[in-house]
Write a protein that holds these residues in place. Sequence first.
Motif, mmCIF file in Angstrom:
data_model
loop_
_atom_site.group_PDB
_atom_site.id
_atom_site.type_symbol
_atom_site.label_atom_id
_atom_site.label_comp_id
_atom_site.label_asym_id
_atom_site.label_seq_id
_atom_site.Cartn_x
_atom_site.Cartn_y
_atom_site.Cartn_z
ATOM 1 N N LEU A 7 0.952 -1.283 0.290
ATOM 2 C CA LEU A 7 -0.396 0.058 0.298
ATOM 3 C C LEU A 7 1.435 1.440 -0.190
ATOM 4 C CD1 LEU A 7 -2.539 -1.559 2.794
ATOM 5 C CD2 LEU A 7 -2.749 -0.836 0.769
ATOM 6 N N PRO A 8 0.598 2.392 -0.911
ATOM 7 C CA PRO A 8 0.893 3.526 -0.340
ATOM 8 C C PRO A 8 1.286 4.337 0.418
ATOM 9 C CG PRO A 8 -0.529 3.336 -2.337
ATOM 10 C CD PRO A 8 -0.606 2.327 -1.704
ATOM 11 N N ALA A 9 1.743 5.615 0.578
ATOM 12 C CA ALA A 9 1.591 6.526 1.971
ATOM 13 C C ALA A 9 0.022 7.203 0.885
ATOM 14 C CB ALA A 9 2.402 7.025 1.799
ATOM 15 N N GLY A 10 -0.634 7.468 2.467
ATOM 16 C CA GLY A 10 -2.507 7.958 1.788
ATOM 17 C C GLY A 10 -3.003 7.769 1.862
ATOM 18 N N HIS A 11 -2.863 6.386 1.617
ATOM 19 C CA HIS A 11 -4.081 5.449 1.262
ATOM 20 C C HIS A 11 -4.716 5.254 2.568
ATOM 21 C CE1 HIS A 11 -6.108 1.351 -0.375
ATOM 22 N NE2 HIS A 11 -5.702 0.799 0.940
ATOM 23 N N VAL A 12 -6.271 5.188 2.965
ATOM 24 C CA VAL A 12 -7.569 4.548 4.076
ATOM 25 C C VAL A 12 -7.241 3.797 3.901
ATOM 26 C CG1 VAL A 12 -8.960 4.977 5.005
ATOM 27 C CG2 VAL A 12 -7.855 6.980 4.044
ATOM 28 N N LEU A 13 -6.999 2.573 5.114
ATOM 29 C CA LEU A 13 -7.007 1.137 5.330
ATOM 30 C C LEU A 13 -8.405 0.862 5.493
ATOM 31 C CD1 LEU A 13 -5.905 -1.321 4.361
ATOM 32 C CD2 LEU A 13 -4.411 -1.003 6.682
ATOM 33 N N LEU A 14 -8.446 1.888 6.646
ATOM 34 C CA LEU A 14 -10.140 1.636 7.363
ATOM 35 C C LEU A 14 -10.535 2.938 7.759
ATOM 36 C CD1 LEU A 14 -8.823 -1.142 10.172
ATOM 37 C CD2 LEU A 14 -10.024 -1.517 7.859
ATOM 38 N N GLN A 28 5.102 -4.184 7.538
ATOM 39 C CA GLN A 28 6.234 -2.723 6.767
ATOM 40 C C GLN A 28 5.785 -1.752 6.980
ATOM 41 O OE1 GLN A 28 8.045 -4.439 3.501
ATOM 42 N NE2 GLN A 28 9.601 -2.114 3.019
ATOM 43 N N GLY A 29 6.426 -0.793 7.546
ATOM 44 C CA GLY A 29 5.757 0.342 6.968
ATOM 45 C C GLY A 29 5.686 1.185 8.291
ATOM 46 N N ARG A 30 4.430 2.419 8.180
ATOM 47 C CA ARG A 30 4.096 2.861 9.390
ATOM 48 C C ARG A 30 2.219 3.082 8.889
ATOM 49 N NH1 ARG A 30 6.419 7.476 11.261
ATOM 50 N NH2 ARG A 30 6.708 8.036 8.887
ATOM 51 N N LEU A 47 1.530 3.474 14.264
ATOM 52 C CA LEU A 47 2.074 1.900 14.254
ATOM 53 C C LEU A 47 2.540 1.205 13.387
ATOM 54 C CD1 LEU A 47 -2.387 0.444 14.201
ATOM 55 C CD2 LEU A 47 -0.576 0.977 16.523
ATOM 56 N N GLU A 48 3.781 0.231 13.920
ATOM 57 C CA GLU A 48 4.558 -0.051 13.260
ATOM 58 C C GLU A 48 4.853 -1.345 13.451
ATOM 59 O OE1 GLU A 48 8.118 1.874 15.282
ATOM 60 O OE2 GLU A 48 7.892 4.051 15.045
ATOM 61 N N GLU A 49 6.159 -1.539 12.612
ATOM 62 C CA GLU A 49 5.927 -3.085 11.780
ATOM 63 C C GLU A 49 5.553 -4.236 13.059
ATOM 64 O OE1 GLU A 49 9.572 -3.660 10.026
ATOM 65 O OE2 GLU A 49 9.427 -2.399 9.032
ATOM 66 N N GLN A 73 4.646 3.879 3.007
ATOM 67 C CA GLN A 73 4.543 2.694 2.264
ATOM 68 C C GLN A 73 4.364 1.252 2.948
ATOM 69 O OE1 GLN A 73 6.833 2.162 -1.136
ATOM 70 N NE2 GLN A 73 5.891 0.399 -1.925
ATOM 71 N N ALA A 74 3.516 0.433 3.313
ATOM 72 C CA ALA A 74 3.620 0.005 3.688
ATOM 73 C C ALA A 74 3.073 -1.651 3.142
ATOM 74 C CB ALA A 74 1.833 -0.103 4.810
ATOM 75 N N CYS A 75 3.742 -2.705 4.011
ATOM 76 C CA CYS A 75 3.147 -4.014 3.004
ATOM 77 C C CYS A 75 2.315 -5.171 4.702
ATOM 78 C CB CYS A 75 4.064 -5.353 3.376
ATOM 79 S SG CYS A 75 3.663 -7.081 2.906
ATOM 80 N N VAL A 76 0.715 -4.836 4.212
ATOM 81 C CA VAL A 76 0.454 -5.174 5.099
ATOM 82 C C VAL A 76 -0.411 -6.762 4.881
ATOM 83 C CG1 VAL A 76 -1.089 -3.081 6.421
ATOM 84 C CG2 VAL A 76 -2.449 -4.296 4.458
ATOM 85 N N LEU A 77 -0.124 -7.392 6.255
ATOM 86 C CA LEU A 77 -1.075 -9.132 6.050
ATOM 87 C C LEU A 77 -2.823 -8.884 6.537
ATOM 88 C CD1 LEU A 77 1.774 -10.546 7.516
ATOM 89 C CD2 LEU A 77 1.520 -10.179 4.824
#
Length: 189
Positions: A7-14, A28-30, A47-49, A73-77
Amino acid sequence: RLEALQLPAGHVLLREGEAGDCCYFLKQGRVEVMTGQGSERQVLAELEEGACFGEEALLTERPRNASVTVIEQACVLRLAREDFIALLKAPVVAELDLAEAQALIAEGAQWLDVRLLDEYQHGHAPQALNMPLHLLRLKARLLKQDRVYLCYCDSGKRSANAVFVLAQLGFTVHALRDGLDGLSAAEHA
């Protein structure tokens, strides 16, 4: 069961108020956790890794209580709701009754008594090794990876923890259901 998402910076996940259909683990990311809208917006956490988030909506079956935005920039599971619920219901520790344990002992498995030394000295399974839970990580190097281990204690709580620790270290290990009460008087040395 985990789906990796980049996911790129600025993406609203929830989004606050939406129904919860999954939870996430930040690989990975914040990300930033916030509540409210406009001038009422308040940052609750960054939140961090390693962080897990979104699980509260799954546990309470209520709408999301906060929004989460990627700030680096993040990697989420992603873990889907049904998989999350299945994992909550799954047994945490492999437990065996005495007959199942005795069959494994006959095949070469080893008893591990994870109680304190003075408890062990008041009675234990024949040929049981005493490996108190608080020393288990240190003493685990004395165990053989190709052998099955059967843990027990008084109530089953310490042996459940021992199974978790040893399984994380790559051992095949089970807990005796009902702890020491699962052993008959004949099995106490």
